[in-house]
Design a protein around this motif. Structure first.
Motif, mmCIF file in Angstrom:
data_model
loop_
_atom_site.group_PDB
_atom_site.id
_atom_site.type_symbol
_atom_site.label_atom_id
_atom_site.label_comp_id
_atom_site.label_asym_id
_atom_site.label_seq_id
_atom_site.Cartn_x
_atom_site.Cartn_y
_atom_site.Cartn_z
ATOM 1 N N GLY A 332 35.160 -27.602 -24.932
ATOM 2 C CA GLY A 332 34.134 -27.671 -24.102
ATOM 3 C C GLY A 332 32.919 -26.513 -23.854
ATOM 4 N N ASN A 333 33.661 -25.225 -24.474
ATOM 5 C CA ASN A 333 33.021 -24.151 -24.575
ATOM 6 C C ASN A 333 32.083 -24.144 -25.689
ATOM 7 N N THR A 334 30.950 -24.198 -25.454
ATOM 8 C CA THR A 334 29.773 -24.204 -26.394
ATOM 9 C C THR A 334 29.705 -22.897 -27.498
ATOM 10 N N ASN A 335 30.529 -21.930 -26.975
ATOM 11 C CA ASN A 335 30.499 -20.791 -27.856
ATOM 12 C C ASN A 335 31.690 -20.853 -28.887
ATOM 13 N N GLU A 336 32.382 -21.691 -28.600
ATOM 14 C CA GLU A 336 33.816 -21.792 -29.447
ATOM 15 C C GLU A 336 33.895 -23.140 -29.879
ATOM 16 N N ASN A 337 32.960 -24.011 -29.836
ATOM 17 C CA ASN A 337 33.176 -25.819 -30.203
ATOM 18 C C ASN A 337 33.302 -26.133 -31.596
ATOM 19 N N SER A 338 33.203 -27.194 -31.864
ATOM 20 C CA SER A 338 33.519 -27.631 -33.099
ATOM 21 C C SER A 338 32.166 -27.414 -34.246
ATOM 22 N N PRO A 339 31.182 -27.520 -33.526
ATOM 23 C CA PRO A 339 30.201 -27.014 -34.765
ATOM 24 C C PRO A 339 30.066 -25.658 -35.379
ATOM 25 N N LYS A 340 30.752 -24.974 -34.444
ATOM 26 C CA LYS A 340 30.863 -23.418 -35.045
ATOM 27 C C LYS A 340 31.695 -23.328 -36.355
ATOM 28 N N LEU A 341 32.803 -24.421 -36.756
ATOM 29 C CA LEU A 341 33.100 -24.479 -37.854
ATOM 30 C C LEU A 341 32.403 -24.938 -39.062
ATOM 31 N N ILE A 342 31.285 -25.373 -39.189
ATOM 32 C CA ILE A 342 30.259 -25.550 -40.086
ATOM 33 C C ILE A 342 28.752 -24.786 -40.036
ATOM 34 N N ASP A 343 28.791 -23.612 -39.115
ATOM 35 C CA ASP A 343 27.611 -23.168 -38.972
ATOM 36 C C ASP A 343 27.291 -22.034 -39.987
ATOM 37 N N ASN A 344 27.958 -21.920 -40.801
ATOM 38 C CA ASN A 344 27.734 -21.061 -42.126
ATOM 39 C C ASN A 344 27.746 -19.595 -41.513
ATOM 40 N N ASN A 345 28.457 -19.231 -40.327
ATOM 41 C CA ASN A 345 28.422 -18.076 -39.920
ATOM 42 C C ASN A 345 29.974 -17.656 -39.527
ATOM 43 N N SER A 346 30.486 -16.902 -40.294
ATOM 44 C CA SER A 346 31.856 -16.524 -40.039
ATOM 45 C C SER A 346 32.244 -15.765 -38.921
ATOM 46 N N ASN A 347 30.975 -15.129 -37.976
ATOM 47 C CA ASN A 347 31.305 -14.335 -37.069
ATOM 48 C C ASN A 347 31.437 -15.378 -35.693
ATOM 49 N N THR A 348 31.163 -16.736 -36.030
ATOM 50 C CA THR A 348 31.580 -17.599 -34.966
ATOM 51 C C THR A 348 32.892 -18.391 -35.307
ATOM 52 N N LYS A 349 33.549 -19.002 -34.228
ATOM 53 C CA LYS A 349 34.654 -19.787 -34.717
ATOM 54 C C LYS A 349 34.855 -21.067 -33.811
ATOM 55 N N PHE A 350 35.652 -22.006 -34.389
ATOM 56 C CA PHE A 350 36.103 -23.242 -33.540
ATOM 57 C C PHE A 350 37.372 -22.967 -32.938
ATOM 58 N N LEU A 351 37.466 -22.982 -31.691
ATOM 59 C CA LEU A 351 39.022 -22.609 -31.064
ATOM 60 C C LEU A 351 39.458 -24.005 -30.465
ATOM 61 N N LEU A 352 40.704 -23.954 -30.331
ATOM 62 C CA LEU A 352 41.357 -25.507 -29.651
ATOM 63 C C LEU A 352 42.808 -24.723 -29.250
ATOM 64 N N GLY A 353 42.772 -25.005 -27.849
ATOM 65 C CA GLY A 353 44.256 -24.870 -27.320
ATOM 66 C C GLY A 353 45.031 -26.176 -27.501
ATOM 67 N N SER A 354 46.282 -25.887 -26.984
ATOM 68 C CA SER A 354 47.347 -27.194 -26.845
ATOM 69 C C SER A 354 47.355 -27.965 -28.048
ATOM 70 N N PHE A 355 47.367 -27.244 -29.309
ATOM 71 C CA PHE A 355 47.260 -27.696 -30.674
ATOM 72 C C PHE A 355 48.682 -28.254 -31.180
#
Length: 455
Positions: A332-355
């Motif tokens: 739910g945090n837009t700074n670390e949500n799923s679109p960050k995985l394919i935004d072509n920017n390695s300085n962002t990330k997709f983060l998930l807890g309870s994985f």
């Protein structure tokens, strides 16, 4: 025998040795010269030379008229003017002066007490023998500055060494260097040993050495732009466009052959951008070899002309090309949500807890072939990196084919990108990355997943 007798005998022995030494010291000087026939040393007429693939070793024997009564020294030099004069006067027909870059010779010699001869070695690079095969090589070696009042023989203080190349080796013994695939215009890629990349394409270029291989050596590599441009201008290569060193590609200045090997390779690195800029043309590269430290260049095969096929050398990132992107879980945090995985920017990330596991899916408008993908680690906590996953393809979003599966993967640093290839290039409408295990713990992170279309 008592100790006094032993000491007496020892004293007598030492005295005798001193007397003998004094007698030797009193001996007159010796005449010094080269052992030669009429001032000439012909090779291979001299039977004591040593011949290897790389070197010809010729012992030049310095002889004395008697055993040296004491230690003395002398200088050794060469007299190129004498050889050149003999060549000019035709006294040495079909002969070439042995260039100093092709041999090694001591600059002096030390004659020890009691010696009546001493060999000094003339070491000749076999490249000179091969380069001038069919001619004689000549070198004038001179003795001078002999010490301790010894005398140089007027007729023996110079020796003219003549190496008869065609008697020393045969034409079959010559070693020629060439591009392995020279002779015709080469279309690349010609095999699957190249490496594709988003920045550059790496193409291994092969060189060959004919004959029995010896020690290690190098040769120069450079571009032959004029050759390539001429083939374009005269229509031999239609629709060709010249690629230039540094602007469009890079290559090493030298290539190296290891000892006892007949092949060598170096990498031609072509900028992917240059291929993309000429995707509808025929990019042309021409290379040439020169200046080997050993052996000869095959003049007929010293240049390699290559026509590159951009469509078979360019990897295209298709991750964000007309796709719909979905994931099994979201942050739910837009700074670390799923679109960050394919935004072509390695300085962002997709983060998930309870994985425990999770998939991320690309849906294309039409079935699309791939062949490779990359994974990039995120900024912190190495334990959050995935260590096991699979890439799957489907055309109905129900039946999935495993295209690639990885286990026990390890990212050695942060923001590290790792590339993986898979052979199945069947066009699929859906591609899915399925993460099945982390390095440690229950928090997942990833900076980038990129899907690539390979030639």
């Amino acid at each position: 025998m008592n100790i006094r007798l032993i000491l007496l005998f020892a004293a007598i022995f030492v005295a005798c040795e001193k007397d003998k030494k004094f007698q030797d010291e009193a001996m007159g000087p010796v005449n010094v010269s080269f052992a030669s026939t009429a001032g000439k040393i012909n090779v291979p007429d001299e039977n004591n030379y040593i011949l290897t693939t790389d070197k010809l070793s010729i012992p030049l024997n310095i002889v004395m008229s008697a055993s040296a009564p004491k230690y003395f020294s002398l200088n050794i030099s060469v007299d190129n003017d004498t050889i050149q004069q003999l060549i000019d006067e035709q006294a040495l027909p079909n002969t070439v002066l042995l260039d100093e870059s092709y041999y090694e010779l001591p600059k002096g010699a030390d004659i020890r007490f009691g010696l009546d001869s001493l060999p000094v070695m003339l070491e000749v690079n076999m490249q000179a023998v091969e380069k001038h095969f069919g001619k004689d090589l000549a070198l004038a070696v001179r003795l001078d500055n002999v010490t301790k009042q010894n005398i140089l023989s007027p007729t023996g203080k110079m020796a003219i060494v003549v190496i008869k190349t065609s008697e020393l080796i045969s034409e079959d013994d010559l070693h020629y260097l060439s591009f392995t695939e020279a002779g015709n215009i080469l279309t690349l890629p010609s095999s699957d040993d190249h490496t594709l990349g988003e920045v550059e394409v790496v193409l291994p270029i092969s060189l060959s050495l004919g004959g029995v291989a010896g020690g290690a050596f190098t040769l120069s590599v450079s571009e032959a732009a004029d050759t390539a441009q001429q083939l374009i201008d005269d229509g031999t290569i239609t629709d060709g466009v010249l690629l230039r060193k540094d602007d469009d590609f890079t290559l090493p200045e030298n290539a190296s052959f290891d000892a006892f090997t007949n092949t060598a390779k170096f990498n031609l690195r072509v900028k992917t951008a240059s291929l993309k800029n000429n995707v509808t043309r025929k990019p042309v590269v021409a290379l040439t070899i020169s200046d080997p430290t050993k052996h000869l260049i095959d003049e007929a095969k010293k240049t390699l002309v290559m026509v590159l096929d951009p469509n078979k050398l360019i990897e295209v990132d298709i991750t964000n090309t007309n796709i719909r992107y979905t994931t099994q879980h979201e942050n739910g945090n837009t700074n670390e949500n799923s679109p960050k995985l394919i935004d072509n920017n390695s300085n962002t990330k997709f983060l998930l807890g309870s994985f425990s596991s999770s998939w991320m899916k690309l849906e294309f408008a039409e079935p699309t072939s791939s062949g490779a993908y990359t994974m990039t680690s995120a900024n912190d906590a190495i334990d959050r990196d995935p260590k096991a996953w699979r890439i799957e393809g489907s055309n109905n979003d129900v039946d999935w084919v495993i295209l690639d599966q990885q286990t026990e993967q390890f990212f050695g640093s942060r923001f590290q990108t790792m590339k993986y290839y898979f052979p199945d290039k069947t066009p699929y409408k859906y591609y899915r990355l399925y993460i099945t295990a982390l390095r440690k713990g229950t928090t997942f992170q990833m900076a980038e997943w990129r899907l690539l279309k390979t030639p």
